[in-house]
Design a protein around this motif. Structure first.
Motif, PDB file in Angstrom:
ATOM      1  N   GLN A   1       8.571  -7.466   7.959  1.00 47.62           N
ATOM      2  CA  GLN A   1       7.759  -7.618   6.742  1.00 47.62           C
ATOM      3  C   GLN A   1       8.044  -8.777   5.898  1.00 47.62           C
TER       4      GLN A   1
ATOM      5  N   SER B   1       9.942  -8.909  -2.348  1.00 53.82           N
ATOM      6  CA  SER B   1       9.458  -7.717  -2.991  1.00 53.82           C
ATOM      7  C   SER B   1       7.879  -7.687  -3.054  1.00 53.82           C
TER       8      SER B   1
ATOM      9  N   VAL C   1       5.017  -7.245  -1.720  1.00 49.00           N
ATOM     10  CA  VAL C   1       4.461  -7.412  -0.232  1.00 49.00           C
ATOM     11  C   VAL C   1       2.806  -7.920  -0.139  1.00 49.00           C
ATOM     12  N   GLN C   2       2.051  -7.656  -1.239  1.00 45.59           N
ATOM     13  CA  GLN C   2       0.731  -8.434  -0.984  1.00 45.59           C
ATOM     14  C   GLN C   2       0.737  -9.791  -1.259  1.00 45.59           C
TER      15      GLN C   2
ATOM     16  N   GLN D   1      -2.197   3.006   0.593  1.00 43.48           N
ATOM     17  CA  GLN D   1      -0.630   3.096   0.064  1.00 43.48           C
ATOM     18  C   GLN D   1       0.219   3.647   1.347  1.00 43.48           C
TER      19      GLN D   1
ATOM     20  N   TYR E   1       2.551   1.511   3.240  1.00 42.06           N
ATOM     21  CA  TYR E   1       3.868   1.354   2.914  1.00 42.06           C
ATOM     22  C   TYR E   1       4.838   2.907   2.958  1.00 42.06           C
TER      23      TYR E   1
ATOM     24  N   MET F   1       8.237   2.514   4.291  1.00 39.84           N
ATOM     25  CA  MET F   1       9.601   2.316   3.236  1.00 39.84           C
ATOM     26  C   MET F   1       9.958   3.408   2.500  1.00 39.84           C
ATOM     27  N   VAL F   2       8.807   4.385   2.171  1.00 39.90           N
ATOM     28  CA  VAL F   2       9.028   5.686   1.498  1.00 39.90           C
ATOM     29  C   VAL F   2      10.191   6.553   2.453  1.00 39.90           C
TER      30      VAL F   2
ATOM     31  N   ARG G   1      13.505   5.040   2.294  1.00 42.05           N
ATOM     32  CA  ARG G   1      14.408   5.070   1.076  1.00 42.05           C
ATOM     33  C   ARG G   1      14.658   6.213   0.775  1.00 42.05           C
TER      34      ARG G   1
ATOM     35  N   HIS H   1       6.436   8.793  -3.990  1.00 36.66           N
ATOM     36  CA  HIS H   1       6.947   7.453  -4.185  1.00 36.66           C
ATOM     37  C   HIS H   1       7.850   7.242  -5.275  1.00 36.66           C
TER      38      HIS H   1
ATOM     39  N   GLU I   1      14.954  -2.465   1.275  1.00 41.31           N
ATOM     40  CA  GLU I   1      14.024  -1.299   1.037  1.00 41.31           C
ATOM     41  C   GLU I   1      13.312  -1.328  -0.367  1.00 41.31           C
ATOM     42  N   GLY I   2      13.376  -2.586  -1.018  1.00 37.70           N
ATOM     43  CA  GLY I   2      12.960  -2.796  -2.487  1.00 37.70           C
ATOM     44  C   GLY I   2      13.989  -3.029  -3.327  1.00 37.70           C
TER      45      GLY I   2
ATOM     46  N   GLN J   1       8.494   0.287 -10.564  1.00 40.76           N
ATOM     47  CA  GLN J   1       7.436   1.284 -10.122  1.00 40.76           C
ATOM     48  C   GLN J   1       7.428   2.655 -10.570  1.00 40.76           C
TER      49      GLN J   1
ATOM     50  N   LYS K   1       1.986   6.116 -16.838  1.00 40.57           N
ATOM     51  CA  LYS K   1       0.540   6.724 -16.313  1.00 40.57           C
ATOM     52  C   LYS K   1       0.369   8.270 -16.695  1.00 40.57           C
TER      53      LYS K   1
END
Ligand SMILES: CCCCCCCCCCCCCCCCCCCCC/C=C/C(=O)SCCNC(=O)CCNC(=O)[C@H](O)C(C)(C)COP(=O)(O)OP(=O)(O)OC[C@H]1O[C@@H](n2cnc3c(N)ncnc32)[C@H](O)[C@@H]1OP(=O)(O)O
Ligand code: FAD
Length: 664
Positions: free
Chosen positions: A137, A144, A146-147, A275, A278, A281-282, A285, A374, A424-425, A433, A440
């Protein structure tokens, strides 16, 4: 003297049933028996010896890892080990290898993002290791973000193929483990382009090397990225660089669970969230969180045993000096780490449950808990790896000068572990995140949507914003309700303060960037609340064994009171506690250190580590440290002769020159 247990007196002090604690630590009797059996199997097999590992030059080190991994695989087949047993074997072999990425990321990526047909085609090959894969990846220019990846996968309708290409130097894949020298295949993340339109990142299975002679296929440039931090350590892994020059793969090697490209080149988005791309990665992690307690407990075991062996100062009338473990300063640095190891163990168990739950829901097309999964995996990965890496380094210092020797086991443990804060981030990126998730949640309060799971406390926001601690004496800090409310109020108030500050910005993204440091701290507060709550919930279970629950209560108290002390600025600043209550918390913390002290050695014995696994002279089970350190020094290659290589070229002329100077 062989056979003498120098820590026997310490072991006699234990006030609890160590064997029962071993089961609590392992998670179940089954897990304990499995770990015990496999750790001994590995320890007693010379094929898994770790001797001299930190002294080997890179090429030999790497070849030795290939030998060990192949030997491990042979033993797995011969002994007909289950997947669970094989994973334990890998854990106790204790050496990062390409197989980690093959089993830990390549296979999960195909399972999570491949269609049933794709799984049917690729998984049997991968399970038999007839192909070896990695997870490609990260690029030289982007990890970091990814996009922001640049590698392209352009659909060619003429041939029904994707053309995989690295358009720039910065688009070179860079870091994937197992890529450099071993993998025959990779799941490559690239921008999907069809009919001239860029549809963003997707995974593709790409063959890199010939299955006959292992040569890179035409258009593929691949190699190792070079030596990494530390002796031995992560240099057993061939982290790689990879460039594509218009490499063609069949269309059906695009992983198509999340989206598809038809024969005509039409892009079709499935009804599953994007998502899920991803998802690997989850998964990883979550495994990293479980693994944090392994690494921290190992360092703590070494530092605790050595702190009981080591004596400094305080000798009276020719008697023995004081064991350094009896200094309050040593306890204040060591015991919270011991408590953290247990705390991370339990939160790791819980996270595994959460991950299994979300996976089952996804299979039933219920995506509702994905955002929480996540946030929890990202946040807890960040929290536990930061604390573990810092904790290993603290354990090294707790062992004084001898901790700096490779034979203490601590430098290598640190060097292997510390990249967990980045891979892994990156830990800060992951905390942000969590912060987004919290913001939110706060913005939706009052919308009628009830927060559930780990953010359920936000549902009581009005109470949490105005309540005050009712602690009056030190022992009130042992009440779970007092503690949970303190951590909830702190986390809620920090989040709300961030949300209020964010609302002052016209552009929310600008506000988020400006307030990022505060947001990361709010995320830490939220994650610490999760760890504390899960430890307290664990204590509400039925825990058999004499004194076991009491010891866990002491550890839990140390864990949260140490956090409260360390972050008292947050608790005081948000107005939940007074300075008097903070001081009472500290009094209680000191009292708990005294309660823990006689049990310290047995609490690390409960990890049930073999000397082979610990690989540390300071952490030996029998505490026979000094003779073994002395013996090990003579094994160093420098001591193979009395006169050093280079004496005649360099030392002798120097000495002669000094003689001449002295005569002048
Ligand atoms: C000895 C031999 C033995 C023999 C064999 C025996 C075999 C036995 C088995 C052995 C098993 C071993 C197991 C070992 C385990 C593995 C070892 C691990 C080694 C580690 C190697 C390292 C690998 C890597 O590092 S891989 C690369 C990792 N890269 C990253 O982590 C990149 C980080 N960046 C990101 O994740 C994203 O860019 C992000 C999240 C920062 C930003 O995403 P975005 O899309 O750009 O933007 P954003 O707006 O923030 O998000 C949009 C939206 O999506 C939500 N979101 C983001 N991420 C996720 C996610 N992962 N899941 C769900 N949702 C996600 C986000 O919340 C937003 O949501 P909304 O706000 O609702 O829109
Ligand atoms: C040992 C090791 C093994 C690895 N294995 C693999 C593998 O198998 N496969 C694979 O694909 N990748 C792998 N990686 C790569 C790894 O996933 C990335 O290094 C990681 O995701 C971090 O990305 P980066 O290197 O781009 O860091 P960067 O993003 O460049 O980070 C640099 C600094 O910038 C900060 N930063 C970045 N973005 C932000 C932001 N938005 N806000 C605030 N601060 C920010 C970070 O906190 C950090 O301090 C591995 C890395 C290592 C070290």
């Amino acid at each position: 003297m062989e056979g003498v247990d120098y820590l026997a007196d310490e072991r006699k002090k234990a006030e609890f049933d160590v064997n029962e604690m071993k089961i609590v630590w392992a998670g179940s009797r089954h897990n304990f028996e499995l770990s015990d059996r496999i750790s001994k199997l590995v320890a007693n097999d010379p094929g898994f010896s770790k001797e001299g590992r930190t002294m080997l030059p890179r090429k030999e080190l790497f070849k030795n890892t290939l030998r060990k991994a192949t030997y491990a695989w042979k033993r797995i087949i011969e002994l007909r080990l289950s997947e669970e047993e094989a994973a334990k074997l890998r854990h106790f072999v204790d050496e990062p290898a390409f197989t980690d990425l093959h089993w830990g990321m390549f296979i999960p990526a195909i399972k999570g993002q491949g269609t049933d047909e794709q799984q049917k085609k690729w998984l049997p090959l991968a399970y038999k290791m007839q192909i070896i894969g990695c997870y490609a990846q990260t690029e030289l220019g982007h990890g970091s973000n990814v996009q922001g990846l640049e590698t392209t996968a352009t659909f060619d309708p003429q041939t029904d193929e994707f053309v995989i290409h690295s358009p720039t130097l910065t688009s070179s894949k860079w870091w994937p483990g197992g890529l450099g020298k071993v993998s025959t295949h990779a799941v490559v993340y690239a921008r999907l382009i069809t009919n001239g339109k860029d549809y963003g990142i997707n995974g593709f299975i790409v063959q890199l090397r010939s299955l006959e002679d292992h040569k890179p296929l035409p258009g593929v440039t691949v190699g190792d990225i070079g030596l990494k931090f530390g002796n031995g350590a992560y240099n057993t892994m061939d982290n790689g660089v990879l460039r594509f020059d218009h490499v063609r793969i069949p269309r059906d090697q695009m992983l198509m669970r999340v989206s598809q490209v038809t024969r005509e080149g039409k892009y079709v988005q499935s009804d599953v969230p994007r998502q899920l791309l991803y998802g690997t990665m989850v998964y990883v992690r979550q495994t990293i969180v479980s693994d944090a307690s392994n690494a921290l407990s190992r360092a703590v075991c070494i530092a605790t045993r050595y702190s009981a062996v080591r004596r400094q100062f305080g000798s009276q009338n020719g008697g023995q000096e004081i064991q350094v473990i009896d200094y309050k300063t040593q306890q204040n640095r060591l015991f919270p780490l011991l408590a953290s190891a247990y705390a991370f163990r339990f939160v790791g168990e819980w996270l595994k449950w959460l991950y299994t739950d979300v996976t089952q829901r996804l299979q039933a097309n219920d995506f509702s808990t994905l955002p929480e999964a996540h946030a929890c995996t990202a946040g807890l990965k960040s929290l536990t790896t930061t604390a573990t890496a810092d904790g290993i380094e603290e354990c090294r210092k707790l062992c004084g000068g001898h901790g700096y020797l490779c034979s203490s086991g601590l430098p290598e443990l640190f060097a292997v572990y510390v990249p967990a804060c980045t891979y892994e981030g990156d830990n800060t990126v992951l905390l942000l995140q969590v912060a987004r998730f919290l913001m939110k949640t706060v913005s939706q309060l009052g919308s009628g949507k009830k927060p559930v799971g780990t953010i359920a406390y936000m549902g009581r926001i009005e109470h949490l914003m105005q309540c005050r601690s009712d602690v009056k004496q030190a022992k009130d800090w042992l009440k779970p309700s007092a503690v949970v409310e303190a951590f909830e109020a702190r986390a809620a108030r920090m989040s709300v303060a961030c949300a209020q500050n964010l609302s002052k910005f016209d552009n929310p993204e600008e506000g988020f960037a400006e307030l990022a440091a505060d947001l990361a701290e709010a995320a830490v507060a939220h994650c610490q609340l999760i760890v504390v709550s899960k430890f307290i919930e664990k204590l509400q279970q039925d825990i058999p064994g004499e004194g076991v629950k009491q010891q866990l209560e002491v550890l839990c108290g140390i864990y949260y009171l140490f956090l409260l002390h360390k972050h008292q600025g947050d608790f005081l600043g948000t107005g939940y506690i007074t300075s008097k209550q903070a001081s009472l918390a500290n009094d209680q913390l000191r009292a708990l250190y005294s309660q823990l002290r006689p049990n310290a050695i047995s609490l690390v014995d409960a990890f049930n580590y073999t000397d082979h696994f610990l690989d540390s002279i300071l952490g030996r089970y029998d505490g026979n440290v000094y003779p073994k350190l002395y013996e090990a020094a003579w094994k160093d290659p420098l001591n193979q002769s009395d006169i050093a290589d280079g004496f005649h070229e360099y030392i002798r002329p120097l000495l002669k020159q000094q003689l001449r100077t002295a005569r002048l």
